[in-house]
Write an enzyme that holds these catalytic residues in place. Structure first.
Site, PDB file in Angstrom:
ATOM      1  NE  ARG A  61      -2.726  -2.088   2.724  1.00 30.15           N
ATOM      2  CZ  ARG A  61      -3.115  -2.399   3.932  1.00 30.15           C
ATOM      3  NH1 ARG A  61      -3.958  -1.629   4.567  1.00 30.15           N
ATOM      4  NH2 ARG A  61      -2.667  -3.483   4.513  1.00 30.15           N
ATOM      5  CD  GLU A  98      -1.146  -8.457  17.071  1.00 31.90           C
ATOM      6  OE1 GLU A  98      -1.335  -7.753  16.053  1.00 31.90           O
ATOM      7  OE2 GLU A  98      -1.978  -8.608  17.974  1.00 31.90           O
TER       8      GLU A  98
HETATM    9  P1  AMP Z   1       3.300  -2.060  11.603  1.00 32.75           P
HETATM   10  O1  AMP Z   1       4.504  -2.816  11.125  1.00 32.75           O
HETATM   11  O2  AMP Z   1       2.696  -2.678  12.826  1.00 32.75           O
HETATM   12  O3  AMP Z   1       3.572  -0.581  11.784  1.00 32.75           O
HETATM   13  O4  AMP Z   1       2.156  -2.236  10.505  1.00 32.75           O
HETATM   14  C1  AMP Z   1       2.431  -1.771   9.254  1.00 32.75           C
HETATM   15  C2  AMP Z   1       1.502  -2.182   8.146  1.00 32.75           C
HETATM   16  O5  AMP Z   1       0.414  -3.030   8.512  1.00 32.75           O
HETATM   17  C3  AMP Z   1       0.908  -0.914   7.614  1.00 32.75           C
HETATM   18  O6  AMP Z   1       1.681  -0.460   6.526  1.00 32.75           O
HETATM   19  C4  AMP Z   1      -0.491  -1.280   7.214  1.00 32.75           C
HETATM   20  O7  AMP Z   1      -0.513  -1.535   5.831  1.00 32.75           O
HETATM   21  C5  AMP Z   1      -0.816  -2.542   7.996  1.00 32.75           C
HETATM   22  N1  AMP Z   1      -1.699  -2.297   9.148  1.00 32.75           N
HETATM   23  C6  AMP Z   1      -1.427  -2.528  10.454  1.00 32.75           C
HETATM   24  N2  AMP Z   1      -2.456  -2.254  11.246  1.00 32.75           N
HETATM   25  C7  AMP Z   1      -3.437  -1.795  10.431  1.00 32.75           C
HETATM   26  C8  AMP Z   1      -4.781  -1.315  10.655  1.00 32.75           C
HETATM   27  N3  AMP Z   1      -5.339  -1.263  11.882  1.00 32.75           N
HETATM   28  N4  AMP Z   1      -5.486  -0.915   9.577  1.00 32.75           N
HETATM   29  C9  AMP Z   1      -4.966  -0.985   8.335  1.00 32.75           C
HETATM   30  N5  AMP Z   1      -3.719  -1.431   8.062  1.00 32.75           N
HETATM   31  C10 AMP Z   1      -2.955  -1.839   9.091  1.00 32.75           C
END
Ligand code: AMP
Length: 173
Positions: A61, A98
């Protein structure tokens, strides 16, 4: 162009893809042409004078926003991709999610040494993905100027993990 409140256009989808997750759906923003342009223009205004050498987009994305921003600024685009997609020599990092782990790659020759790099992704959650991207950029000889997101889930404290970098988000929850 009238300014739309961008947060109003992000759809919250409860329990996707797993129970308890509040998924921030950007498709409702993207399908609105003036709002999509507003996002790119807001980022372009912020970074126009930063003398960037490259914009890094994170699969997948992140590509939706990094490509038009790079085009608008006239700066090159470097993809950070899932494993096995980049055809030439790469650096790879593995990072914890996670559930399980994930890997990302960058081309070894993506940057000139010392290149000033802006990293763009759709959303900052825990920060794991973007930390991995910064590690790849530094391995490849780039210098991270700032991390830009359309959305930040501030209650997950991703910024704390990104302490040494400047972080910018257009929409915060
Ligand atoms: P993180 O590595 O935890 O910062 O998650 C990064 C990626 O996971 C982001 O670039 C989003 O594309 C996706 N993501 C994580 N949580 C969400 C959420 N609640 N809603 C939409 N996309 C999410």
């Amino acid at each position: 162009m009238t300014n739309t409140n961008l947060a109003d256009l992000v759809r919250n989808v409860p329990d996707f893809p797993l129970p308890g997750i509040q998924f921030k759906d950007i498709t409702t923003l993207l399908r609105n042409g003036p709002a999509f342009r507003q996002v790119i223009q807001a980022l372009a205004d912020r970074y126009a004078d930063r003398k960037l050498d490259a914009i890094v987009g994170v699969e997948s994305r992140g590509f939706i926003f990094s490509a038009p921003l790079a085009f608008q600024l006239g700066v090159g685009l470097v993809p950070v991709r899932k494993p096995g997609k980049l055809p030439a020599d790469t650096y790879q990092v593995e990072y914890a999610l996670e559930y399980g782990t994930n890997k990302l790659e960058i081309h070894r020759d993506a940057f000139q040494p010392g290149a000033r790099v802006l990293v763009v992704d759709d959303l900052l959650a825990t920060g794991g993905t973007i930390v991995a991207a910064t590690q790849l950029i530094e391995q490849a000889g780039g210098v991270v100027e700032e991390l830009a997101f359309v959305i930040e889930l501030s209650f997950l404290n991703g910024r704390e993990k990104l302490g040494k970098y400047a972080v910018h988000a257009l929409i915060q929850y």
